[in-house]
Design a protein around this motif. Sequence first.
Motif, PDB file in Angstrom:
ATOM      1  N   TRP A  44       1.012   2.034  -3.566  1.00 12.54           N
ATOM      2  CA  TRP A  44      -0.228   1.831  -4.313  1.00 12.54           C
ATOM      3  C   TRP A  44      -0.743   3.148  -4.874  1.00 12.54           C
ATOM      4  CZ3 TRP A  44      -5.579   2.464  -2.183  1.00 12.54           C
ATOM      5  CH2 TRP A  44      -6.562   2.000  -3.077  1.00 12.54           C
ATOM      6  N   GLN A 100      -9.702   7.205  -1.294  1.00  6.52           N
ATOM      7  CA  GLN A 100      -8.957   5.952  -1.219  1.00  6.52           C
ATOM      8  C   GLN A 100      -7.540   6.202  -0.689  1.00  6.52           C
ATOM      9  OE1 GLN A 100      -9.916   2.427  -2.371  1.00  6.52           O
ATOM     10  NE2 GLN A 100     -11.637   3.518  -1.459  1.00  6.52           N
ATOM     11  N   SER A 101      -6.965   7.335  -1.008  1.00  6.05           N
ATOM     12  CA  SER A 101      -5.640   7.686  -0.489  1.00  6.05           C
ATOM     13  C   SER A 101      -5.686   7.846   1.032  1.00  6.05           C
ATOM     14  CB  SER A 101      -5.139   8.963  -1.159  1.00  6.05           C
ATOM     15  OG  SER A 101      -3.832   9.243  -0.760  1.00  6.05           O
ATOM     16  N   ARG A 131      -2.691   1.435   6.729  1.00  3.84           N
ATOM     17  CA  ARG A 131      -1.305   1.244   7.154  1.00  3.84           C
ATOM     18  C   ARG A 131      -1.160   1.489   8.652  1.00  3.84           C
ATOM     19  NH1 ARG A 131       3.191   3.574   4.662  1.00  3.84           N
ATOM     20  NH2 ARG A 131       4.211   1.585   5.031  1.00  3.84           N
ATOM     21  N   ARG A 135      -5.893   4.473   2.547  1.00 10.10           N
ATOM     22  CA  ARG A 135      -4.585   3.816   2.524  1.00 10.10           C
ATOM     23  C   ARG A 135      -3.802   4.155   3.788  1.00 10.10           C
ATOM     24  NH1 ARG A 135      -1.186   5.447  -2.332  1.00 10.10           N
ATOM     25  NH2 ARG A 135      -1.508   7.462  -1.371  1.00 10.10           N
ATOM     26  N   ALA A 183      -3.594   4.996  -5.442  1.00 14.70           N
ATOM     27  CA  ALA A 183      -5.006   5.068  -5.057  1.00 14.70           C
ATOM     28  C   ALA A 183      -5.803   5.813  -6.132  1.00 14.70           C
ATOM     29  CB  ALA A 183      -5.153   5.771  -3.713  1.00 14.70           C
ATOM     30  N   LEU A 231       0.817  -1.218   0.000  1.00  8.00           N
ATOM     31  CA  LEU A 231       0.000   0.000   0.000  1.00  8.00           C
ATOM     32  C   LEU A 231       0.850   1.267   0.000  1.00  8.00           C
ATOM     33  CD1 LEU A 231      -2.942  -0.868   2.424  1.00  8.00           C
ATOM     34  CD2 LEU A 231      -2.992  -0.693  -0.078  1.00  8.00           C
TER      35      LEU A 231
END
Length: 193
Positions: A19, A26-27, A34, A30, A21, A16
């Motif tokens: 990743w 979505q960011s 984490r 993330r 996003a 992630l």
Amino acid sequence: MSAVDAFPAAALSQSLRTWDAPDDDQSALRAAYRAFVARQGEAAARRDGGPEHLTASAFVLSEDLTHVLLCYHRKGRFWVQLGGHVEPGDPTVPDAALREAHEESGLTGVHLLTTEPADLNRHELASAFGACRAHWDVGYVAVASTADRVVVSDESEDVRWFPVDALPDEAPDDQSSRVAYAVARARAALGAR
């Protein structure tokens, strides 16, 4: 074995980090995922690790990306992508998603397009889900042939293909956006080949 490879949650947190996003929401998720994994450690990927834990799902798309395979969830009473808990034998979260897709659909030809997530979705759960209070779901993209025979598992009441732009009314409110993320991720993965 390195700390990153020690268990599925650590490997997910590592993946992630880089990743891409699909949007700002979505960011933000993330970062929350984490932090959740950092807080919970190995327990984040175990059903018995607490009332909140990671789950893995697969948005199984038709080979032409026009249909998605959904199951009518027995406990939830809605149409959703295939998925479930990360099990002790799953080496990674994407492997858990693929295993769940096989188990819940009976499809033998289903395969992941990429090990990068399509989306993240943390959701609270009703009492019908027992001790589970929240799932931190990681959705992946898979493809299968609509000609292959689908088998309904014990966890579902039905499994059916739906057009990606005409999902059933009994789907969660965010299901359309989740399927859209999956289709976009699939197009990107196929374009890169």
